[in-house]
Design an enzyme around this catalytic site. Structure first.
Site, PDB file in Angstrom:
ATOM      1  N   ASP A  31      68.979  95.677  53.111  1.00  0.00           N
ATOM      2  CA  ASP A  31      69.186  94.908  52.508  1.00  0.00           C
ATOM      3  C   ASP A  31      70.688  95.306  52.395  1.00  0.00           C
ATOM      4  O   ASP A  31      71.961  95.108  52.295  1.00  0.00           O
ATOM      5  CB  ASP A  31      69.139  94.547  51.652  1.00  0.00           C
ATOM      6  CG  ASP A  31      67.763  93.552  51.130  1.00  0.00           C
ATOM      7  OD1 ASP A  31      67.428  93.328  52.982  1.00  0.00           O
ATOM      8  OD2 ASP A  31      67.488  92.833  50.436  1.00  0.00           O
ATOM      9  N   ASP A  35      73.975  94.711  53.796  1.00  0.00           N
ATOM     10  CA  ASP A  35      75.795  95.163  52.922  1.00  0.00           C
ATOM     11  C   ASP A  35      76.466  94.924  53.992  1.00  0.00           C
ATOM     12  O   ASP A  35      78.016  95.086  53.539  1.00  0.00           O
ATOM     13  CB  ASP A  35      75.502  94.726  52.225  1.00  0.00           C
ATOM     14  CG  ASP A  35      74.203  93.758  51.555  1.00  0.00           C
ATOM     15  OD1 ASP A  35      74.244  92.573  52.386  1.00  0.00           O
ATOM     16  OD2 ASP A  35      73.692  94.134  49.833  1.00  0.00           O
ATOM     17  N   SER A  80      67.403  56.691  67.965  1.00  0.00           N
ATOM     18  CA  SER A  80      66.689  57.291  67.039  1.00  0.00           C
ATOM     19  C   SER A  80      65.080  56.647  67.693  1.00  0.00           C
ATOM     20  O   SER A  80      65.342  56.437  68.345  1.00  0.00           O
ATOM     21  CB  SER A  80      66.534  56.011  65.767  1.00  0.00           C
ATOM     22  OG  SER A  80      66.517  54.667  66.188  1.00  0.00           O
ATOM     23  N   LEU A  81      63.684  56.665  66.940  1.00  0.00           N
ATOM     24  CA  LEU A  81      62.486  55.884  67.480  1.00  0.00           C
ATOM     25  C   LEU A  81      61.956  55.123  67.064  1.00  0.00           C
ATOM     26  O   LEU A  81      62.226  54.807  66.336  1.00  0.00           O
ATOM     27  CB  LEU A  81      61.839  57.400  66.975  1.00  0.00           C
ATOM     28  CG  LEU A  81      62.085  58.827  67.465  1.00  0.00           C
ATOM     29  CD1 LEU A  81      61.258  59.957  66.647  1.00  0.00           C
ATOM     30  CD2 LEU A  81      61.642  59.102  69.255  1.00  0.00           C
ATOM     31  N   LYS A 112      57.140  65.182  62.992  1.00  0.00           N
ATOM     32  CA  LYS A 112      58.917  64.564  62.273  1.00  0.00           C
ATOM     33  C   LYS A 112      59.362  64.666  60.596  1.00  0.00           C
ATOM     34  O   LYS A 112      59.003  64.378  60.004  1.00  0.00           O
ATOM     35  CB  LYS A 112      58.290  63.154  61.772  1.00  0.00           C
ATOM     36  CG  LYS A 112      59.691  62.725  62.436  1.00  0.00           C
ATOM     37  CD  LYS A 112      59.540  60.660  62.565  1.00  0.00           C
ATOM     38  CE  LYS A 112      60.726  59.807  62.632  1.00  0.00           C
ATOM     39  NZ  LYS A 112      61.238  59.771  61.238  1.00  0.00           N
ATOM     40  N   ASP A 114      61.507  65.020  57.878  1.00  0.00           N
ATOM     41  CA  ASP A 114      61.684  64.351  57.378  1.00  0.00           C
ATOM     42  C   ASP A 114      63.527  64.902  56.229  1.00  0.00           C
ATOM     43  O   ASP A 114      62.559  65.422  55.341  1.00  0.00           O
ATOM     44  CB  ASP A 114      61.294  64.455  55.538  1.00  0.00           C
ATOM     45  CG  ASP A 114      60.568  62.331  55.127  1.00  0.00           C
ATOM     46  OD1 ASP A 114      62.017  61.985  56.110  1.00  0.00           O
ATOM     47  OD2 ASP A 114      60.777  62.551  53.987  1.00  0.00           O
ATOM     48  N   ARG A 133      74.510  62.214  62.961  1.00  0.00           N
ATOM     49  CA  ARG A 133      73.611  61.125  63.672  1.00  0.00           C
ATOM     50  C   ARG A 133      74.292  60.270  63.585  1.00  0.00           C
ATOM     51  O   ARG A 133      75.116  59.258  64.596  1.00  0.00           O
ATOM     52  CB  ARG A 133      72.521  61.174  63.491  1.00  0.00           C
ATOM     53  CG  ARG A 133      71.763  59.841  65.272  1.00  0.00           C
ATOM     54  CD  ARG A 133      70.251  59.889  64.678  1.00  0.00           C
ATOM     55  NE  ARG A 133      70.000  58.833  63.922  1.00  0.00           N
ATOM     56  CZ  ARG A 133      70.698  57.814  64.415  1.00  0.00           C
ATOM     57  NH1 ARG A 133      70.592  57.607  65.756  1.00  0.00           N
ATOM     58  NH2 ARG A 133      70.043  56.407  63.790  1.00  0.00           N
ATOM     59  N   LYS A 295      55.958  62.459  71.927  1.00  0.00           N
ATOM     60  CA  LYS A 295      57.054  62.026  73.781  1.00  0.00           C
ATOM     61  C   LYS A 295      56.615  63.166  75.000  1.00  0.00           C
ATOM     62  O   LYS A 295      55.267  63.448  75.094  1.00  0.00           O
ATOM     63  CB  LYS A 295      57.491  63.429  72.753  1.00  0.00           C
ATOM     64  CG  LYS A 295      58.825  63.641  71.499  1.00  0.00           C
ATOM     65  CD  LYS A 295      59.555  64.311  71.492  1.00  0.00           C
ATOM     66  CE  LYS A 295      60.560  64.461  70.616  1.00  0.00           C
ATOM     67  NZ  LYS A 295      61.336  65.739  69.749  1.00  0.00           N
ATOM     68  N   CYS A 415      89.344  45.486  35.140  1.00  0.00           N
ATOM     69  CA  CYS A 415      89.713  45.058  34.194  1.00  0.00           C
ATOM     70  C   CYS A 415      91.307  45.500  35.299  1.00  0.00           C
ATOM     71  O   CYS A 415      91.965  46.057  34.402  1.00  0.00           O
ATOM     72  CB  CYS A 415      89.943  46.379  32.798  1.00  0.00           C
ATOM     73  SG  CYS A 415      89.354  48.366  34.059  1.00  0.00           S
ATOM     74  N   CYS A 433      87.545  48.434  28.963  1.00  0.00           N
ATOM     75  CA  CYS A 433      87.689  47.625  30.248  1.00  0.00           C
ATOM     76  C   CYS A 433      85.795  46.981  29.303  1.00  0.00           C
ATOM     77  O   CYS A 433      85.268  46.736  28.192  1.00  0.00           O
ATOM     78  CB  CYS A 433      86.378  48.014  30.704  1.00  0.00           C
ATOM     79  SG  CYS A 433      85.749  47.420  32.671  1.00  0.00           S
TER      80      CYS A 433
HETATM   81  S1  IVH Z   1      63.072  63.121  68.581  1.00  0.00           S
HETATM   82  C1  IVH Z   1      65.875  60.479  71.410  1.00  0.00           C
HETATM   83  N1  IVH Z   1      61.267  64.710  67.531  1.00  0.00           N
HETATM   84  O1  IVH Z   1      63.794  61.717  63.340  1.00  0.00           O
HETATM   85  C2  IVH Z   1      64.501  61.240  70.629  1.00  0.00           C
HETATM   86  N2  IVH Z   1      63.159  63.431  65.948  1.00  0.00           N
HETATM   87  O2  IVH Z   1      63.741  58.427  64.473  1.00  0.00           O
HETATM   88  C3  IVH Z   1      65.637  61.546  69.238  1.00  0.00           C
HETATM   89  N3  IVH Z   1      63.461  63.808  63.575  1.00  0.00           N
HETATM   90  O3  IVH Z   1      67.147  60.916  63.701  1.00  0.00           O
HETATM   91  C4  IVH Z   1      64.549  62.383  68.156  1.00  0.00           C
HETATM   92  N4  IVH Z   1      62.009  65.226  63.646  1.00  0.00           N
HETATM   93  O4  IVH Z   1      66.562  63.015  62.471  1.00  0.00           O
HETATM   94  C5  IVH Z   1      62.651  64.028  67.071  1.00  0.00           C
HETATM   95  N5  IVH Z   1      60.550  66.382  66.559  1.00  0.00           N
HETATM   96  C6  IVH Z   1      61.330  65.563  66.224  1.00  0.00           C
HETATM   97  C7  IVH Z   1      62.320  65.272  64.931  1.00  0.00           C
HETATM   98  C8  IVH Z   1      62.958  63.716  64.948  1.00  0.00           C
HETATM   99  C9  IVH Z   1      62.531  64.875  62.876  1.00  0.00           C
HETATM  100  C10 IVH Z   1      64.087  62.655  62.851  1.00  0.00           C
HETATM  101  C11 IVH Z   1      65.371  62.625  64.087  1.00  0.00           C
HETATM  102  C12 IVH Z   1      65.769  61.366  63.815  1.00  0.00           C
HETATM  103  C13 IVH Z   1      64.993  60.349  64.027  1.00  0.00           C
HETATM  104  C14 IVH Z   1      64.074  58.834  64.476  1.00  0.00           C
END
Ligand code: IVH
Length: 677
Positions: A31, A35, A80-81, A112, A114, A133, A295, A415, A433
């Site tokens: 560190d 620094d 989106s998915l 996925k 969150d 996005r 995918k 108001c 108010c």
């Molecule tokens: S793929 C076109 N992979 O989920 C495909 N999305 O509704 C693009 N997300 O807005 C998305 N983990 O923010 C993909 N491993 C992952 C993901 C992921 C989270 C979110 C992403 C997107 C939403 C899809």
């Protein structure tokens, strides 16, 4: 040495150290050494600001300048998915793709995350722009904030043009630690991550433990998705190692195992097993995932499958949580609370969730709306948080005709006073108010407060409209007989009103205090105040007049914020007058002594602290009750005023302190003897 070269040299070293520290979690220098170099670079940049690079590693600490979140168009499509909630749904989806194509389909399953979606744009290997996005076409420019995230490379080891999609998130453990520091004001890691991305000061963002996983890369390549992920890794992006690849080609699987160690592999018929197993592992992860993403691996097949206007046909989300409900956001109403706080409320096309109809949900503040990127007319997903409180979770589809994001109006609809922004919220600061007054009266008489059940919301509104009451104390002084003859007020009803108003005067001090509805001073704070000796308005007023915040902030469970609120309220002339008027009306202004006439007051005047564990007093509050019944007081901290410490096994620092202060230390056995008459 040429200063420019020196800057480049130090920057390259620091960026490398940052990568090892943040992405690999495996630092390669001490560190101190880090620094030292960092400060050296800062010094040079200060002397030669014109030579400072946009992507300098010093930018990780952010700046105090206000960010503005300009909008910018995405140059890749950020869809989106589509989603499924059942394993069968996923199996069908996979089968359909495999059957419909001449190409051999390979699949990748990812977690996925969150968090908050981000798209990073690099030109010649240098981070140029980071966009949220947004509505899928345009996003907000949040580059300065994103630069503070140590895991995100500012300069790539290769001079390539690339766009990278990923998720910004906060680990559960780090969220807990962080949230504790802020009195648990953040509801979950996702909201904190999304909110931080839009924080106006990047220096604040630098303090939030944000992480990132990259999950899609867009650049010229003819490869498959896992190879792209492997490239992203080689470009120093953090890539989630919980990843699975399913293919019939064993050689390919073996090769990918070498490139991405940790990857799970299997044949296509094993996808469902993997999904099932990994779903079970979900709670063991130190970050939130709300599903898995399946995918298609091959880019050529992805192109063949194409996309709809919202979703790619080559990917699908398997979502864990059962669908809440989808509906349309018809309008946003503006509510002004008794303390002036503005709450936008979603007015929804009524929809059934878990057995009840939901038509409204709070939207908290502008920030919440911005994070959701929400606008009137959007199709939204609604849940019931904790199975009770309806919440707008996300936008499913923007309103095509008007995809704009809703902005709270600038003035109070009740108001006309201009709203003032304070922290995340807008406020109507007009103490006169009419809406604030109405809300504070409704709160005062409500069940749980003074409980004057004959004065419902409608009746209060009527009394205000007619000018019978103009303030809370007026409830106790207006001439109720004047109601006779008004529509809906018969003698019997008026009698009932009179009686219940009179009865409410019997409420104890804590109830009266809570019913005032002072911001930040709820039931718990009032009870803590009373327990710690602030058991009358006079005492609190006296203490507040000194302006010494420590008088209150020392109360266990209080903290600076509540203490400041108290001082503010008890220095406010209008509020002091309100209290005086209520005193004149005959309400209780101090707590009754907590005595139990049946017990001899053997502990009168004593101040006890309880620590450690006990056989007969578990929880410890049982011991506290016994002390209080006998006239003693119980506090949480050992001070010079403490007279007794009741100590059981496991007693720690309180015992040490009591010994130092020579306070009487009582064990359980002795205590029981003292309780006996
Ligand atoms: S793929 C076109 N992979 O989920 C495909 N999305 O509704 C693009 N997300 O807005 C998305 N983990 O923010 C993909 N491993 C992952 C993901 C992921 C989270 C979110 C992403 C997107 C939403 C899809």
């Amino acid at each position: 040495m040429d200063i420019k070269i020196k800057i480049e040299e130090i920057s390259a070293k620091l960026l490398k150290y940052q990568y090892h520290y943040y992405v690999l979690a495996d630092p390669i220098v001490s560190d101190n050494e880090y620094d030292r170099l960092f400060d050296q670079l800062l010094d040079i940049e200060k002397k030669y600001p014109e030579l400072t690079q946009k992507n300098s590693p010093t930018k990780r600490v952010g700046s105090d300048l206000d960010n503005t979140f300009a909008e910018m168009e995405h140059s890749v499509s950020v869809l989106s998915l589509d989603k499924e909630y059942t394993g069968e749904g996923i199996t069908k989806w996979v089968d359909k793709i495999s059957a419909g194509s001449d190409m051999k389909a390979e699949y990748v399953v990812e977690e996925k995350l969150d968090g908050a979606s981000i798209v990073l744009y690099y030109k010649k290997g240098i981070l140029e722009t980071a966009l949220t996005r947004g509505d899928g076409v345009r996003g907000n420019v949040v580059t300065e904030n994103v630069r503070t995230i140590g895991q995100i490379p500012l300069v790539l080891p290769e001079e390539i043009d690339i766009a990278v999609r990923g998720e910004i998130f906060i680990k559960k453990s780090e969220f807990e630690r962080f949230n504790k520091k802020f009195e648990n004001k953040y509801s979950n890691p996702r909201n904190l991550a999304a909110g931080s991305l839009r924080n106006l000061r990047s220096s604040i963002v630098a303090g939030v433990p944000l992480n990132m996983f990259a999950y899609e890369g867009y650049y010229k390549n003819g490869k498959g998705h896992v190879e792209i992920l492997s490239d992203l890794k080689a470009l120093n992006f953090p890539v989630n190692k919980n990843l699975a690849l399913f293919s019939g080609d064993k050689n390919f699987l073996d090769q990918m195992k070498k490139e991405l160690p940790g990857i799970t592999t299997g044949s296509v018929d094993k996808i469902f097993d993997y999904i099932e197993n990994h779903t079970k592992e979900r709670d063991k992860l130190d970050y939130d995932i709300d599903g898995l993403v399946i995918k298609v691996n091959g880019i050529a097949l992805r192109e063949e499958l194409g996309e709809t206007s919202h979703h790619p046909r080559w990917a699908i989300a398997y979502k864990f949580d059962s669908p809440a409900a989808e509906t349309i956001l018809e309008d946003i109403a503006i509510q002004v609370g008794r303390n002036g706080r503005v709450s936008p409320v979603a007015i929804l096309a009524p929809v059934q969730i878990a057995g009840s109809i939901v038509a409204r949900a709070t939207l908290h503040n502008q920030e919440y709306i911005d994070i959701l990127e929400l606008g009137i007319g959007d199709r939204v997903s609604i849940s019931k948080r904790g199975d009770i409180i309806p919440a707008v979770e996300r936008v499913i589809e923007k309103d095509e005709k008007d995809p704009s994001i809703y902005k709270i109006r600038s003035d109070c609809p009740f108001c006309g006073t201009e709203f003032v922004k304070d922290g995340a919220h807008h406020f109507c600061k007009n103490t006169e108010c009419p809406e604030r007054l109405r809300r504070s009266i409704v709160f005062f008489v409500a069940k749980g407060q003074m409980d004057i059940d004959t004065l419902g919301e409608k009746t209060i509104e009527f009394l205000l409209e007619k000018g019978f009451i103009k303030s809370i104390p007026d409830i106790y002084s207006f001439d109720q007989n004047k109601l006779l003859g008004e529509e809906g007020f018969k003698e019997k009803k008026i009698d009932n009103i009179k009686n219940s108003i009179e009865e409410s005067k019997g409420n104890d001090f804590a109830t009266v205090f809570t019913a005032l509805g002072f911001e930040g001073i709820g039931k718990v704070a009032v009870s803590d105040l009373i327990k710690n000796g602030f058991d009358s308005f006079d005492k609190i007023r006296e203490a507040a007049e000194t302006g010494d915040i420590e008088l209150f902030s020392d109360i266990p469970g209080f903290g600076d914020i509540t203490a400041r609120f108290l001082i503010e309220h008890f220095s406010d002339k209008d509020k002091l007058k309100l209290i005086d008027d209520l005193a004149d009306a005959g309400l209780r202004m101090r707590a009754e002594e907590r005595k139990n006439p049946e017990e001899e007051q053997v502990f009168a005047g004593d101040i006890w602290v309880i620590t450690g564990s006990f056989e007969n007093f578990n929880p410890r509050s049982i011991a506290a009750e016994e002390i209080e019944k006998r006239g003693g007081k119980v506090t949480n901290t050992v001070t010079s005023k403490t007279t007794h410490l009741l100590a059981g096994p496991g007693a720690g620092s309180k015992l040490d302190k009591a010994e130092k202060l020579k306070i009487k230390i009582i064990n359980e056995k002795t205590f029981i003897k003292l309780l006996k008459p």
